[in-house]
Scaffold this motif. Structure first.
Motif, short mmCIF file in Angstrom:
data_model
loop_
_atom_site.label_atom_id
_atom_site.label_comp_id
_atom_site.label_asym_id
_atom_site.label_seq_id
_atom_site.Cartn_x
_atom_site.Cartn_y
_atom_site.Cartn_z
N UNK A 51 1.35 -1.07 -0.02
CA UNK A 51 0.60 -0.25 0.28
C UNK A 51 0.47 1.38 0.00
N UNK A 52 0.15 2.53 -0.30
CA UNK A 52 0.86 3.53 -0.45
C UNK A 52 0.04 4.84 0.01
N UNK A 53 0.74 6.06 0.52
CA UNK A 53 0.18 7.08 0.88
C UNK A 53 -1.01 7.27 -0.68
N UNK A 54 -2.27 8.00 0.43
CA UNK A 54 -3.22 8.42 -1.58
C UNK A 54 -2.40 9.48 -1.67
N UNK A 55 -1.11 10.28 -1.66
CA UNK A 55 -0.95 11.40 -2.58
C UNK A 55 0.64 10.97 -3.07
N UNK A 56 0.89 9.78 -2.86
CA UNK A 56 1.70 9.22 -4.01
C UNK A 56 1.85 9.47 -4.91
N UNK A 57 0.50 9.66 -5.33
CA UNK A 57 0.52 9.66 -7.48
C UNK A 57 0.22 11.13 -7.02
N UNK A 58 -0.09 11.91 -6.56
CA UNK A 58 -0.47 13.65 -6.25
C UNK A 58 -0.32 13.74 -7.99
N UNK A 59 1.58 14.12 -8.46
CA UNK A 59 1.93 14.74 -9.65
C UNK A 59 0.73 14.73 -10.36
N UNK A 60 0.37 13.55 -10.16
CA UNK A 60 -1.06 12.85 -11.77
C UNK A 60 -2.42 13.04 -11.44
N UNK A 61 -2.28 13.59 -10.24
CA UNK A 61 -4.14 14.14 -10.45
C UNK A 61 -4.87 12.61 -9.54
N UNK A 62 -4.02 11.64 -9.45
CA UNK A 62 -4.89 10.24 -9.21
C UNK A 62 -4.02 9.51 -7.91
#
Length: 604
Positions: A139-150
């Motif tokens: 699992x990974x934090x919800x903002x780990x892919x923040x730069x892609x908006x997902x």
């Protein structure tokens, strides 16, 4: 007779029938879901002793789904977001505390640990509960892919996976020491996770083959099927569970699209890999099974699904028979067959095992359950009790094959009809890709209600429908609207010779989803045939559909804009004659209301 509570549309006639059956690998037990009564929608978990045929209630409902270990000794399920473990030998049910709501729980093959997913709609994580407690596996934090908006999700099937029949996002290894998990972060990747915190990536060319269509891990290493974006080429790969490296076992190719067969690929006990494919040369047009290139099924058998294996009484232990769901000659009839996997000099060997049944066949050990029938070897030994209500109708559709394309068609008359002109209702169901003309009383209940309302009900499986042959199913590539609509019209005219009571001056049409889309196009494009129609939840624009569906039928929208426009209902409605035939969007309309509207239009 008024339609009984719309039960046919909601599946109410199946309440109380056993479903989601799982058979243990030792052939001793079967678990299944069943509502406690014919009108109770909440299924409970039951277990059936396959020797004494004693059944026991394990846990009351509502239980939407569950999973068992290899021998069906342990089950895991979620209810109201809480995790439960059930011992199917002692009937003990234990609630397992978790910090977050639980989804898709599955015991390992030995029944020692239970894995589960949390937060499947956002940043899904994969966790495992066992003797050493509850811990995060991936699992990974919800903002780990923040730069892609997902967000990043572990253990869920991923967008578009269901269009290939893949509804799962993680799998236990046969020995319970590893988990194979999907990671979704814009694209789909696959990873092998050790319970001791080690992990490796599964390696394939994900840029060229972005679709992960099938995954299976049950003996040997994992097997996966990956497809190119346009689905015209694919690979069947075996995965080394230590390194994640892959090896090509088969290539799948078709100028239109590749159609993997559910239940494949799989390892056979002798080491060969079973794959689904097609024969399209030397006069053959068949959907078949192959093992390392050797044909196992005859061209006349349309293979729909591989349900498992059963030992062969007269054969070597390492060469069991396949249990195959398919159609032999008549696409309206689905049956279960035993298929020999050992190579012989006489070519493919197939034995018909059951007649008509409902539900998917399931095999385990030397036991097969098809519908409510239980078989041990080649002998029927019992049944799984059903509490479902008796069907209100006993429909008797007349099945035909019409036009030079031999389109499957079914005509249903009012009960007791003795002759006389009838208006025609053309039903399109869920549309292309969904078979309507089936020898199954459940499938005709709603249509009999329509017939008894004074219609001759006509259902036609136009090109694009599975069950006949690969060429029949795929002829609609990039021209679905034109061919499917032409087939409906041609079948109407062809049937009048054998069915003179069909009044082709009074034809109405109805459908939902893609069937609603086609119903609307029928009214707009062929007003000379269709007086009016009802479209429930129609697809207005194919670009709004999941890309695997839209691109399978219509191609890449970047270079097929004219094809998408030709299939656009929004464009057709904008260009329609306001004084032309009437079309009603029936999402909020009751069936009696829809019936009355049709009557008003036909009377005007």
């Amino acid at each position: 007779m008024d339609y009984p509570g719309l039960a046919g549309r909601t599946g109410g006639f199946r309440h109380g029938a056993p479903h989601a059956v799982e058979v243990g690998a030792d052939g001793a037990r079967a678990a299944f879901l069943r509502s406690p009564g014919a009108f109770d929608p909440d299924p409970a978990l039951w277990v059936l002793d396959l020797f004494s045929f004693e059944e026991r209630l394990i846990a009351p409902g509502p239980i939407a789904s569950y999973a068992v270990d290899r021998d069906a000794r342990v089950a895991a399920f979620a209810r109201g977001g809480r995790l439960f473990r059930a011992d199917l030998l002692t009937d003990a049910v234990t609630a397992i505390p978790t910090s977050d709501p639980v989804h898709d729980p599955r015991p390992d093959p030995q029944g020692v640990r239970v894995g589960y997913v949390t937060d499947p709609d956002r940043s899904a994580t994969l966790r495992v509960h066992g003797p050493d407690g509850d811990r995060l596996l991936a699992g990974e934090p919800g903002n780990a892919w923040r730069e892609h908006g997902g967000s990043i999700a572990w253990g869920v099937a991923g967008s578009g996976a269901g269009e290939f029949g893949r509804t799962r996002g993680w799998w236990w290894s046969p020995d319970g020491s590893q988990v194979l998990a999907v990671r979704t972060a814009g694209s789909t990747s696959l990873h092998l996770l050790d319970l001791d915190d080690g992990w490796v990536d599964v390696h394939w060319d994900r840029e060229t083959y972005p679709h992960l269509a099938q995954v299976r891990w049950a003996g040997g290493g994992p097997l996966i099927t990956v497809l190119r974006r346009m689905q015209q080429h694919g690979l069947v790969l075996s995965v080394d569970p230590r390194t994640g490296e892959t090896q090509v076992h088969a290539e799948l190719a078709d100028a239109r699209w590749v159609e993997p067969i559910p239940g494949t690929p799989r390892h056979l006990p002798d080491g060969r890999v079973l794959v689904g494919g097609e024969l399209a040369h030397d006069g053959f047009d068949a959907r078949c099974l192959f093992a390392d290139g050797s044909l196992l099924t005859p061209p006349g058998l349309y293979v729909r699904r591989v349900a498992g294996t059963l030992p062969r009484a007269t054969g070597p232990a390492g060469a069991p028979d396949l249990i195959v769901e398919g159609s032999l000659g008549d696409p309206a009839v689905r049956e279960v067959f035993r298929v020999r996997t050992s190579l012989g000099g006489g070519g493919p060997e197939v034995t018909r095992l059951t007649g008509r049944y409902t539900g998917e066949p399931v095999a385990g050990g030397d036991v097969l359950i098809a519908g409510d029938q239980v078989w041990r070897g080649d002998r029927r030994v019992g049944t799984v009790r059903s509490l479902a209500a008796a069907l209100p109708y006993r429909p008797e559709p007349v099945f035909e094959r019409v036009t030079d394309r031999r389109l499957p068609a079914g005509v249903l008359y009012p009960t007791g009809h003795l002759g006389g002109s009838l208006p025609v209702l053309v039903t399109l169901g869920d549309g292309p890709g969904h078979q309507q003309v089936r020898s199954d009383d459940h499938a005709w209940q709603e249509r009999q209600w329509w017939a008894d309302a004074g219609f001759a009900v006509l259902s036609v499986d136009s090109r694009g429908t599975p069950g006949v042959a690969p060429s029949f199913e795929k002829a609609v590539h990039r021209r679905l609207a034109d061919l499917a609509l032409a087939d409906q019209v041609d079948a109407l005219h062809a049937l009048t010779g054998k069915h003179p009571d069909l009044d082709l001056s009074r034809v109405v049409v109805r459908g939902r989803g893609l069937g609603g889309w086609l119903a609307a196009l029928a009214v707009l494009r062929r007003p000379d045939v269709f007086r009016c129609g009802v479209a429930r939840d129609p697809v207005l624009d194919w670009s709004q559909l999941p890309p695997p569906i839209a691109e399978r039928y219509l191609g890449d929208p970047a270079d097929s804009a004219h094809i998408y426009r030709n299939h656009s209902l929004s464009d057709a409605l904008a260009e329609a004659d306001p004084h032309g035939p009437l079309l009603l969007a029936g999402a909020e309309l009751s069936l009696p209301g829809e019936r009355d509207w049709f009557r008003e239009q036909l009377a005007s």
